[in-house]
Write a protein that holds these residues in place. Structure first.
Motif, mmCIF file in Angstrom:
data_model
loop_
_atom_site.group_PDB
_atom_site.id
_atom_site.type_symbol
_atom_site.label_atom_id
_atom_site.label_comp_id
_atom_site.label_asym_id
_atom_site.label_seq_id
_atom_site.Cartn_x
_atom_site.Cartn_y
_atom_site.Cartn_z
ATOM 1 N N LEU A 124 16.064 10.553 -8.272
ATOM 2 C CA LEU A 124 15.130 9.667 -7.583
ATOM 3 C C LEU A 124 15.756 8.349 -7.138
ATOM 4 O O LEU A 124 15.409 7.823 -6.080
ATOM 5 C CB LEU A 124 13.935 9.369 -8.489
ATOM 6 C CG LEU A 124 13.070 10.572 -8.890
ATOM 7 C CD1 LEU A 124 11.962 10.134 -9.844
ATOM 8 C CD2 LEU A 124 12.478 11.251 -7.659
ATOM 9 N N LEU A 125 16.664 7.802 -7.950
ATOM 10 C CA LEU A 125 17.262 6.503 -7.641
ATOM 11 C C LEU A 125 18.713 6.617 -7.182
ATOM 12 O O LEU A 125 19.340 5.599 -6.883
ATOM 13 C CB LEU A 125 17.191 5.583 -8.870
ATOM 14 C CG LEU A 125 15.795 5.340 -9.447
ATOM 15 C CD1 LEU A 125 15.882 4.399 -10.640
ATOM 16 C CD2 LEU A 125 14.867 4.778 -8.389
ATOM 17 N N LYS A 126 19.233 7.855 -7.164
ATOM 18 C CA LYS A 126 20.615 8.102 -6.745
ATOM 19 C C LYS A 126 21.629 7.374 -7.618
ATOM 20 O O LYS A 126 22.710 7.004 -7.160
ATOM 21 C CB LYS A 126 20.811 7.692 -5.269
ATOM 22 C CG LYS A 126 19.799 8.296 -4.307
ATOM 23 C CD LYS A 126 19.755 9.807 -4.381
ATOM 24 C CE LYS A 126 18.708 10.385 -3.423
ATOM 25 N NZ LYS A 126 18.582 11.860 -3.554
ATOM 26 N N GLU A 127 21.256 7.128 -8.906
ATOM 27 C CA GLU A 127 22.198 6.531 -9.846
ATOM 28 C C GLU A 127 23.158 7.625 -10.332
ATOM 29 O O GLU A 127 22.723 8.698 -10.759
ATOM 30 C CB GLU A 127 21.455 5.895 -11.024
ATOM 31 C CG GLU A 127 20.592 4.712 -10.625
ATOM 32 C CD GLU A 127 19.859 4.092 -11.800
ATOM 33 O OE1 GLU A 127 19.904 4.667 -12.910
ATOM 34 O OE2 GLU A 127 19.224 3.038 -11.608
ATOM 35 N N ARG A 177 10.761 2.004 -12.852
ATOM 36 C CA ARG A 177 11.958 1.307 -12.380
ATOM 37 C C ARG A 177 11.953 1.213 -10.853
ATOM 38 O O ARG A 177 12.243 0.156 -10.280
ATOM 39 C CB ARG A 177 13.190 2.059 -12.875
ATOM 40 C CG ARG A 177 14.526 1.570 -12.302
ATOM 41 C CD ARG A 177 14.934 0.263 -12.906
ATOM 42 N NE ARG A 177 16.248 -0.159 -12.427
ATOM 43 C CZ ARG A 177 16.610 -1.415 -12.282
ATOM 44 N NH1 ARG A 177 15.763 -2.388 -12.552
ATOM 45 N NH2 ARG A 177 17.820 -1.728 -11.860
ATOM 46 N N LEU A 178 11.599 2.307 -10.181
ATOM 47 C CA LEU A 178 11.559 2.321 -8.723
ATOM 48 C C LEU A 178 10.474 1.387 -8.193
ATOM 49 O O LEU A 178 10.683 0.659 -7.219
ATOM 50 C CB LEU A 178 11.323 3.754 -8.238
ATOM 51 C CG LEU A 178 11.345 3.997 -6.721
ATOM 52 C CD1 LEU A 178 12.641 3.490 -6.111
ATOM 53 C CD2 LEU A 178 11.167 5.481 -6.434
ATOM 54 N N LEU A 179 9.317 1.386 -8.851
ATOM 55 C CA LEU A 179 8.232 0.488 -8.445
ATOM 56 C C LEU A 179 8.615 -0.967 -8.665
ATOM 57 O O LEU A 179 8.251 -1.847 -7.874
ATOM 58 C CB LEU A 179 6.957 0.824 -9.220
ATOM 59 C CG LEU A 179 6.235 2.105 -8.787
ATOM 60 C CD1 LEU A 179 5.220 2.539 -9.845
ATOM 61 C CD2 LEU A 179 5.527 1.889 -7.447
ATOM 62 N N GLY A 180 9.336 -1.250 -9.753
ATOM 63 C CA GLY A 180 9.808 -2.610 -10.004
ATOM 64 C C GLY A 180 10.748 -3.083 -8.907
ATOM 65 O O GLY A 180 10.691 -4.236 -8.476
ATOM 66 N N LYS A 181 11.607 -2.184 -8.424
ATOM 67 C CA LYS A 181 12.506 -2.536 -7.333
ATOM 68 C C LYS A 181 11.743 -2.833 -6.053
ATOM 69 O O LYS A 181 12.209 -3.591 -5.198
ATOM 70 C CB LYS A 181 13.498 -1.396 -7.080
ATOM 71 C CG LYS A 181 14.595 -1.271 -8.127
ATOM 72 C CD LYS A 181 15.599 -0.206 -7.715
ATOM 73 C CE LYS A 181 16.801 -0.186 -8.654
ATOM 74 N NZ LYS A 181 17.819 0.802 -8.230
ATOM 75 N N PRO A 205 0.810 -1.234 0.000
ATOM 76 C CA PRO A 205 0.000 0.000 0.000
ATOM 77 C C PRO A 205 0.840 1.281 0.000
ATOM 78 O O PRO A 205 0.384 2.329 -0.466
ATOM 79 C CB PRO A 205 -0.818 -0.117 1.298
ATOM 80 C CG PRO A 205 -0.904 -1.593 1.547
ATOM 81 C CD PRO A 205 0.414 -2.154 1.077
ATOM 82 N N LYS A 206 2.083 1.186 0.494
ATOM 83 C CA LYS A 206 2.952 2.368 0.513
ATOM 84 C C LYS A 206 3.395 2.777 -0.891
ATOM 85 O O LYS A 206 3.977 3.850 -1.067
ATOM 86 C CB LYS A 206 4.180 2.091 1.380
ATOM 87 C CG LYS A 206 3.851 1.910 2.859
ATOM 88 C CD LYS A 206 5.109 1.660 3.680
ATOM 89 C CE LYS A 206 4.784 1.474 5.149
ATOM 90 N NZ LYS A 206 6.000 1.203 5.968
ATOM 91 N N ASN A 207 3.129 1.934 -1.885
ATOM 92 C CA ASN A 207 3.505 2.252 -3.267
ATOM 93 C C ASN A 207 2.513 3.190 -3.948
ATOM 94 O O ASN A 207 2.793 3.663 -5.062
ATOM 95 C CB ASN A 207 3.616 0.972 -4.098
ATOM 96 C CG ASN A 207 4.845 0.156 -3.755
ATOM 97 O OD1 ASN A 207 5.784 0.659 -3.135
ATOM 98 N ND2 ASN A 207 4.855 -1.110 -4.147
ATOM 99 N N TRP A 208 1.366 3.438 -3.334
ATOM 100 C CA TRP A 208 0.345 4.260 -3.988
ATOM 101 C C TRP A 208 0.829 5.649 -4.410
ATOM 102 O O TRP A 208 0.531 6.090 -5.522
ATOM 103 C CB TRP A 208 -0.898 4.381 -3.104
ATOM 104 C CG TRP A 208 -1.868 3.256 -3.283
ATOM 105 C CD1 TRP A 208 -2.224 2.302 -2.377
ATOM 106 C CD2 TRP A 208 -2.618 2.952 -4.473
ATOM 107 N NE1 TRP A 208 -3.133 1.422 -2.925
ATOM 108 C CE2 TRP A 208 -3.401 1.803 -4.195
ATOM 109 C CE3 TRP A 208 -2.697 3.536 -5.734
ATOM 110 C CZ2 TRP A 208 -4.255 1.237 -5.149
ATOM 111 C CZ3 TRP A 208 -3.540 2.974 -6.679
ATOM 112 C CH2 TRP A 208 -4.304 1.831 -6.393
#
Length: 281
Positions: free
Chosen positions: A105-108, A159-163, A55-58
């Motif tokens: 967002l991903l610190k890449e 990508r972040l949601l996939g992780k 649920p925190k992914n919303w």
């Protein structure tokens, strides 16, 4: 997956253009309605229900849907007002925007070579946009570039949601449903009558879009944007050929130079990312 998505999105753009003078919002609604139904079928078949993995992914799902909708509307507007290849090329700025978004967002990390490739890509975009007051296509070109920005941020959020373990089908479902609801008030107030041919063409656009969306979502869930983005540029080849044979579109010299510059920067970035990955391993 990326090559399949590129072909599907090229065919989607072709169908959007073939639909004629239907408003952009209305085209977007039909495109996403088909994608909602396709994603719903996949979700019901896998037996896990219509709910997020966490649920925190919303918040991330809604942000992905918002930027994805901006990207979609910008691309559709550009397709209706520019050469098919130009519209596709501006939309293909999305991987470069994805690299920038991944930095925040991903610190890449962003290497010097990636910085050079980003600068070169934007220079190529300027050759396509031709930002002068005498350019009648300046407005649609800027809207198309905005669409690329929205898509790039959306892909980074995918990508972040996939992780975080989110299912690709659920990401597609939420995005498509969000986009439908976002444009529904406009469609209800300013509905343009459509012929049977236009309806079938937009349904085909939705089917191609669903195929492309599932493919690109799976691709960005499986690999970083900086490693797979170059394959996305095959869409330019597909779009240029379709535009030439179906509409007789012939890009001018500056646009062609912009294509080569952007694609060249994509290849440079791709090769650098692969070398860095090999050194790390």
């Amino acid at each position: 997956l990326i090559l399949g998505a590129a072909f599907c999105f090229s065919c989607m753009s072709l169908c959007v253009r073939l639909a004629g003078d239907v408003p952009t919002m209305q085209k977007s609604f039909f495109r996403n309605l088909v994608a909602v139904l396709a994603a719903l079928v996949v979700l019901l078949r896998d037996g896990k229900g219509i709910r997020p993995a966490d649920p925190k992914n919303w918040p991330l799902l809604l942000c992905r849907s918002l930027f994805g909708t901006i990207g979609l509307l910008g691309n559709f507007y550009a397709v209706d007002h520019l050469l098919l290849a130009d519209a596709s090329m501006l939309n293909k700025m999305s991987p470069f925007f994805a690299v920038i978004a991944s930095f925040f967002l991903l610190k890449e990390k962003l290497s010097p070579v990636q910085g050079v490739s980003l600068a070169g890509a934007f220079a190529g975009a300027l050759l396509i946009i031709k930002p002068t007051l005498s350019n009648m296509d300046l407005g649609p070109s800027l809207v198309g570039l905005l669409g690329g920005l929205g898509a790039g941020i959306a892909y980074t959020l995918v990508r972040l949601l996939g992780k975080r373990g989110e299912r690709g089908a659920f990401i597609v479902f939420v995005f498509s449903a969000f986009s439908c609801l976002a444009v529904l008030p406009y469609v209800l107030m300013v509905h343009a009558p459509m012929t049977a041919k236009q309806v079938l063409t937009l349904v085909a656009a939705g089917l191609f879009a669903a195929g492309g969306q599932f493919s690109v979502t799976a691709a960005y869930c499986c690999a970083p944007a900086k490693e797979i983005s170059v394959y996305d540029y095959s869409q330019i080849i597909f779009s240029t050929l379709l535009g030439f044979f179906i509409f007789g579109d012939v890009p001018d010299r500056l646009s062609v130079l912009g294509y080569f510059l952007i694609c060249g920067m994509a290849v440079l970035n791709f090769r650098h990312s692969n070398r860095s990955s090999r050194r790390s391993s």
